[in-house]
Design an enzyme around this catalytic site. Structure first.
Site, PDB file in Angstrom:
ATOM      1  N   PRO A   1     -44.633  58.372  77.021  1.00  0.00           N
ATOM      2  CG  PRO A   1     -42.269  59.841  76.670  1.00  0.00           C
ATOM      3  CD  PRO A   1     -43.635  59.120  77.325  1.00  0.00           C
ATOM      4  CD  GLU A   2     -47.412  53.277  77.125  1.00  0.00           C
ATOM      5  OE1 GLU A   2     -47.881  52.485  76.741  1.00  0.00           O
ATOM      6  OE2 GLU A   2     -48.095  54.025  77.242  1.00  0.00           O
TER       7      GLU A   2
END
Length: 274
Positions: A2-3
């Site tokens: 997750p970014e």
DNA sequence: CCCCTATCCTGAGGGC
DNA sequence: TGCCCTCAGGATAGGG
């Protein structure tokens, strides 16, 4: 992993799902995921609190509670925030179950436990450095060409290292740094101070472009990422370089190079990127 | 200041 | 079928 686009997708969905809901009770899993305060205090504070807002800051998700505290999540590598029926079987590595007043449950699971949960007034978390000071938000009006120049021009480190550093620009990780560099035509191993004005401008345009596009596609589920309904995003199908080392560049056909830069697997096109 | 490495972790995938 | 090894990496700390 997750970014910014994945975290933004989670935050937006969470906003519609939990704002206005009250936490009835909590069950905790592995204590190390609850970094601050100690799990017992966290479990004592949460019941009865209502979620007033959900926001994102860098890769952090902040749920503002009616007591003035923020319930903060960082998903690390393999963290998932899920909203599901309270009766459904939890995932194997579930560390927080918060029963809501609509019969659903907010859950945090994280196999590798690189993520973290924080609770407290935001100012307290920031002052105590439990919540780190972050750089400019790349999708905000503050992300000007001048601001990015300040991040890039003053350092001799590689573009990859500079853009991964959350203190400069917040929210970028391994996927989107490589994607932005490809779109901008800049090799990730280039030293920041050697970039031309045109290349810095290209990065300034490319960073929001790859992020906005990824959000539109609900994030990249290259591996572990799922949204709060446990569904995949589709942006992994649109990635130009990440995970494609050795395969042809979509733009010019040249096989993409792969090497470790700034300690991270990095993919670029030696022809398109200078 | 910058780089590298180790640390925290589990699960996936390859080799045998 | 299963064991062992390697690899993946966000953030951080410590050494060179």
């Amino acid at each position: 992993m997750p970014e910014l686009p994945e975290v933004e997708t989670v935050a937006r969905d969470l906003r519609t799902a939990v704002v206005g809901r009250r936490i009835m009770s909590v069950r905790l899993g592995h204590p190390k995921v609850m970094r601050f305060p100690v799990p017992e205090v966290l479990a004592a504070i949460l019941p009865g609190r209502r979620v007033e807002a959900v926001t994102r800051s860098g890769k952090f998700i902040l749920c503002a509670l009616d007591g003035g505290e923020d319930l903060v999540f960082h998903l690390g590598m393999t963290g998932h925030l899920l909203v599901c029926d309270a009766q459904s079987e939890p995932a194997r590595h579930t560390h927080l179950r918060a029963l809501l007043d609509d019969g659903r449950e907010l859950r945090y699971d994280d196999a590798r436990r690189f993520g973290r949960i924080l609770l407290g007034p935001r100012s307290t978390l920031e002052d105590s450095r439990v919540l780190p000071v972050l750089g400019v938000e790349p999708l905000s009006d503050d992300f000007t060409a001048v601001r990015l120049d300040e991040v890039l021009r003053s350092t001799t480190r590689t573009v990859k290292a500079a853009l991964l550093d959350q203190r400069g620009v917040a929210g970028l990780g391994n996927i989107y740094v490589d994607e932005a560099c490809h779109l901008a035509g800049v090799r990730p191993q280039r030293r920041c101070h050697t970039l031309t004005r045109a290349q810095r401008a290209a990065l300034h345009a490319a960073i929001p472009a790859v992020l906005v596009s990824a959000i539109r596609n609900r994030g990249s589920s290259t591996d572990d990422y799922r949204d709060i309904w446990n569904a995949r995003g589709s942006n992994q199908e649109r990635l130009q370089v990440y995970g494609r080392g050795g395969r042809p560049c979509f733009r010019c056909g040249t096989p993409l190079k792969q090497a470790t830069v700034a300690g991270r697997t990095t993919v670029w096109c030696h022809s398109c990127q200078r």
